[in-house]
Scaffold this active site. Structure first.
Site, PDB file in Angstrom:
ATOM      1  N   ASP A   1      -1.967   5.829  -5.779  1.00  0.00           N
ATOM      2  CA  ASP A   1      -2.473   4.732  -4.950  1.00  0.00           C
ATOM      3  C   ASP A   1      -2.406   3.431  -5.737  1.00  0.00           C
ATOM      4  OD1 ASP A   1      -3.664   3.171  -3.060  1.00  0.00           O
ATOM      5  OD2 ASP A   1      -5.680   3.972  -3.325  1.00  0.00           O
TER       6      ASP A   1
ATOM      7  N   ASP B   1       0.842  -1.192   0.000  1.00  0.00           N
ATOM      8  CA  ASP B   1       0.000   0.000   0.000  1.00  0.00           C
ATOM      9  C   ASP B   1       0.878   1.243   0.000  1.00  0.00           C
ATOM     10  OD1 ASP B   1      -2.075   1.780   0.218  1.00  0.00           O
ATOM     11  OD2 ASP B   1      -2.648   1.226   2.255  1.00  0.00           O
TER      12      ASP B   1
END
EC number: 3.4.23.-
Length: 464
Positions: free
Chosen positions: A337, A107
């Site tokens: 992201d 992440d």
């Protein structure tokens, strides 16, 4: 051998891994659905549909929040990481002595490294066996008084004799993971790193990672992320299309580089927004659709106009075209992201994009996409998706243009006979998100020392 030389060699051998000369580490990025129990039965359409669904769930977690926990000794206002439910790519690591091998979702929008630990009172289902810290001879809980514990926005002192650091790591959307902050040996491939701080979670609520993941490895800009703890100054990845079963690549360290002689390479400065200190944040100046400049809504406090002269690989605009640069970077910024499949644009930008695409494409709009996407066009009978005209879209980051061709903009919805835009609508005034569909078959290099991100539109095989 000279005694002084011998002492020097012994001292160097005793240095922790973090003090060793810079090295590079390579990890395979497995698609989360490629690791699912029913992976063999999933079609490309279903793989894409699942990824889009997770992206929408993940979007719901973006925002600002105040971390709160019972008996919290420290609580500060800060950005909350995006909820981890996206988790599109998995890595295999080891922790402890002997090494416990676990799979974690990577992440770029959070920092903490964590895995679920025994005994677990409120954990989500995971495929791998759960880590038992009592079995590891190198595991040590961090004291509440440690500087590392202070890096957490919310923590409290344990009730046991050692007053261990108990954390509540809050993601947006009220998703949390709780447990003990500890240190242990982390294994990446054949290399081991001593004293890496991680969360030993015993309770997780809200948006959980997929069951194929035992936890999350944060690659964000904060001090507790993997790249910060290993003092990695640069890292790079290349992602296959989300419906592909081919793994991607992640390179950490000095070998992470993007082709210097590529003509389709752009380097973009990373910005820091006080609301999002851990995110890889880019200043979004504007957009171009084909040869047409897109005017951003005049709702910011200050704006400036600049001539849209785009270096390759941007589409060549009209000589008279202008792109509006937004002075309020907090409003029109974009974060990178890796765990969101589709890109999300702030509402006013998305609406402008949709209007211009309707003018350019000139196909009837469709509804009821089986992929769950908003903007779709009905494909003409007998005309293949790859033969339909779609204008290139370019995103302007501090005047550098990132070109997105049809393969990075639209996906074919074969069940509905349509092609659909892989860009979604975020809330008005929210930050935009650059998803992994727009980064597919592209080398993305993060140079943390120089504070920039480089995009190279090149096959993943070129990333060694």
């Amino acid at each position: 051998m000279n005694a002084a030389v011998l002492l020097l060699l012994l001292a160097l051998a005793a240095l922790p891994a973090s003090c060793a000369p810079p090295r590079s580490f390579r990890l395979e990025l497995a698609s989360v659905d490629a690791s699912a129990a029913d992976a063999a039965n999933l079609t490309e359409h279903e793989l894409l549909r699942r990824a889009i669904q997770r992206s929408r769930y993940r979007l719901a977690g973006i925002g600002m929040a105040r971390g709160e926990a019972a008996s919290a000794r420290k609580a500060v206002v800060a950005e909350t990481p995006i909820m981890p439910a996206g988790g599109e790519y998995l890595v295999k690591l080891g922790i402890g002595t002997p090494p416990y091998k676990f799979t974690a979702a990577i992440d770029t929008a959070s920092d903490l490294i964590w895995t679920q630990c025994q005994p677990c009172t409120g954990c989500y289902h995971q495929v791998d066996p759960m880590f038992n810290p009592r079995v590891s001879s190198t595991y040590a809980a961090l004291p509440c008084s440690s500087d590392t514990c202070d890096e957490l926005d919310v923590h409290r002192c344990g009730h046991d004799d050692d007053e261990s650091c108990q954390y509540t790591y809050t993601y947006s959307g009220n998703a949390t993971t709780e447990g003990t902050l500890a240190v242990d040996k982390l294994v990446i491939g054949e290399d081991a790193f001593r004293g890496v701080a991680f969360g030993c979670s015993t309770s997780s609520t809200g948006g959980a990672p997929p069951p194929q993941a035992s936890g999350v490895v944060g690659l964000g800009r904060g001090p507790l992320s993997l790249v910060s703890q290993l003092s990695v100054r640069r890292f790079a990845y290349c992602l296959p299309p989300p419906a592909s079963r081919i793994p991607g690549k992640l390179v950490l360290g000095a070998d992470a580089d993007a082709a210097r002689n590529a003509t389709n390479r752009i380097a973009v400065p990373m910005r820091r927004d006080p609301r999002y200190p851990s995110y890889y944040y880019l200043n979004l100046d504007g957009l171009l659709i084909g040869d047409r400049a897109m005017s951003l809504p005049p709702t910011t406090t200050t704006t400036a106009t600049a001539t849209a002269t785009a270096p390759a690989p941007a589409p060549t605009p009209s000589p008279n075209a202008t792109a509006v640069a937004v002075g309020d970077a907090n409003r029109y910024g974009m974060i990178i992201d890796i765990a969101s499949t589709i890109t999300f644009l702030e509402a006013s930008l998305y609406d402008e994009l949709v209007n211009d695409l309707e003018v350019e494409i000139r196909l009837p709009r469709g509804t009821g996409s089986s992929l769950g996407l908003d903007l779709c066009f009905i494909l003409p009978d007998g005309v293949a998706f790859d033969r339909v005209y779609v204008p290139a879209v370019a995103l302007a980051f501090d005047g550098r243009w990132l070109r997105l061709d049809k393969a990075r903009l639209f996906a074919e919805d074969r069940e509905s006979g349509m092609m659909c835009l892989m860009v979604g609508r975020a809330e008005a005034g929210s930050v935009s998100i650059l998803g992994n569909f727009q980064q597919q078959n592209m080398q993305v290099l993060y140079n943390l020392r120089r504070g920039r991100v480089t995009f190279v539109q090149s096959p993943c095989g070129a990333l060694r």
